[in-house]
Motif scaffolding. Structure first.
Motif, PDB file in Angstrom:
ATOM      1  N   THR A 116       0.834  -1.203   0.000  1.00 28.20           N
ATOM      2  CA  THR A 116       0.000   0.000   0.000  1.00 28.20           C
ATOM      3  C   THR A 116       0.869   1.255   0.000  1.00 28.20           C
ATOM      4  OG1 THR A 116      -0.056   0.229   2.414  1.00 28.20           O
ATOM      5  CG2 THR A 116      -1.702  -1.214   1.433  1.00 28.20           C
ATOM      6  N   ARG A 117       2.141   1.106   0.389  1.00 26.57           N
ATOM      7  CA  ARG A 117       3.106   2.208   0.414  1.00 26.57           C
ATOM      8  C   ARG A 117       2.695   3.360   1.310  1.00 26.57           C
ATOM      9  NH1 ARG A 117       6.647   2.209  -4.249  1.00 26.57           N
ATOM     10  NH2 ARG A 117       6.226   0.326  -5.445  1.00 26.57           N
ATOM     11  N   ASP A 118       1.692   3.172   2.204  1.00 25.51           N
ATOM     12  CA  ASP A 118       1.410   4.326   3.045  1.00 25.51           C
ATOM     13  C   ASP A 118       1.690   4.107   4.523  1.00 25.51           C
ATOM     14  OD1 ASP A 118      -2.047   4.041   2.075  1.00 25.51           O
ATOM     15  OD2 ASP A 118      -0.921   2.869   3.521  1.00 25.51           O
ATOM     16  N   PHE A 119       2.219   2.947   4.861  1.00 26.05           N
ATOM     17  CA  PHE A 119       2.632   2.744   6.246  1.00 26.05           C
ATOM     18  C   PHE A 119       4.143   2.882   6.331  1.00 26.05           C
ATOM     19  CE2 PHE A 119       4.018  -0.024   9.770  1.00 26.05           C
ATOM     20  CZ  PHE A 119       3.395   0.645  10.800  1.00 26.05           C
ATOM     21  N   ARG A 120       4.603   3.779   7.166  1.00 23.94           N
ATOM     22  CA  ARG A 120       6.041   4.011   7.267  1.00 23.94           C
ATOM     23  C   ARG A 120       6.535   3.781   8.689  1.00 23.94           C
ATOM     24  NH1 ARG A 120       9.085   3.260   3.527  1.00 23.94           N
ATOM     25  NH2 ARG A 120      10.618   4.706   4.343  1.00 23.94           N
ATOM     26  N   GLY A 121       5.832   2.929   9.445  1.00 23.17           N
ATOM     27  CA  GLY A 121       6.262   2.636  10.804  1.00 23.17           C
ATOM     28  C   GLY A 121       7.037   1.333  10.859  1.00 23.17           C
ATOM     29  N   ALA A 122       7.123   0.747  12.046  1.00 21.21           N
ATOM     30  CA  ALA A 122       7.819  -0.524  12.235  1.00 21.21           C
ATOM     31  C   ALA A 122       6.792  -1.658  12.296  1.00 21.21           C
ATOM     32  CB  ALA A 122       8.623  -0.473  13.523  1.00 21.21           C
TER      33      ALA A 122
END
Lengths: 198, 198
Positions: free
Chosen positions: A97-103
């Motif tokens: 989805t390329r919109d989660f940038r967490g761990a």
């Protein structure tokens, strides 16, 4: 049936793979038989490499060939956010989805009394330790939207909330691009329940 | 997508197999990743053994680990009858019926101008030689009931008949257990054409 023993054995081995029935195993075996020797060698090499080189990240349990994994060491990712999933392949799904940038944190399964999988069989301790260490603001529970995933999410929420972290659950509802007519009642119920102001 | 390179490579290799798409390849790769090392080793050994030990019979071209194959050397089989099929897996299909006790001949394909496969690409010479040697009374053409199989059967019949052998073609019609309603018109046409006295 007079069939060469090595072929019978290959068909048997292929049938042990998930989703491969007798017919598909036979088709695959005949394909391997006819394909160039190099193709078979490359396939085997790939299988061996995966077994030898791929391990699990000591921080998040995701699969990796370096430890800690690229997600855990990437300075560009926001470590205040941990997304909890059941399996390593779920990480791939969320990354797409390329919109989660967490761990991430991979549990390696879900609580399932029917299959004899209890909380102790999952990688929960490591998750609690990460939250206890501090710096985590939100844990997103992205376990599967089924009975096991839901039970796991409820169990984790109960453990995590006392640690003073925000605990959220991914939304359940009707899938995008689908038709309401074909959605089951529980999904529609969840979609109604989770309705948002427009 | 940060995915270990060996895993990406295994998924790519699995995708080269027939009927395995991206999703199935991914599922298979993750299964191999999680399965015990011995399972992966056994699968690879089976693949290697098939490539090393299974060859083609010098008489009938069927797959075998001894040459000539068990069908060609079995004294219990009637060598006056040769059943001609396109692929080795067709032999298995016919053997399952347990009512054919003759010999086989595998063509290794069918005439298909669209795919650039002509008569010279098939194992036809060996079949003619076997018939010319004498002792063969009937050649049953069991090539596939499609355009290529039919063209191949017609071509073979033209070559075989002058050799004084009986040439037959397997019956085409509605499959047993199916419903006429779902049969396509060509199949129904063939079924009508091939009708028999009751």
């Amino acid at each position: 049936m007079t069939q060469p023993e090595p072929l019978t054995r290959l068909i048997e081995e292929l049938q042990r793979l998930p989703g491969v029935g007798r017919k598909s195993a036979q088709r695959l075996a005949f394909h391997i038989l006819r394909a160039p020797r190099e193709d078979a060698d490359r396939l085997c090499q790939a299988v061996q490499d995966v077994k030898e080189k791929v391990t699990y990240c000591s921080v998040c349990n995701n699969i990796t060939d370096i430890d800690p994994c690229a997600y855990c060491t990437d300075e560009g990712r926001d470590r205040r956010l941990i997304c909890v999933v059941e399996e390593p392949q779920n990480v791939i799904g969320i990354e797409k989805t390329r919109d989660f940038r967490g761990a991430y944190h991979v549990l390696m399964g879900a609580i399932s009394p029917l299959q004899g999988i209890g909380p102790d069989d999952l990688k929960i301790k490591g998750l609690l330790a990460r939250v206890e260490q501090g710096g985590v603001e939100e844990v997103i529970l992205a376990t599967n939207p089924n009975v096991e995933g839901e039970a796991t999410a409820i169990y984790l929420a109960r453990l995590l909330k006392p640690l003073g972290v925000r605990v959220t659950r991914i939304a359940m509802g009707v899938p995008v691009g689908s038709d309401l007519e074909y959605a089951d009642e529980i999904t529609v119920h969840k979609a109604m329940e989770g309705r948002r102001e427009m």
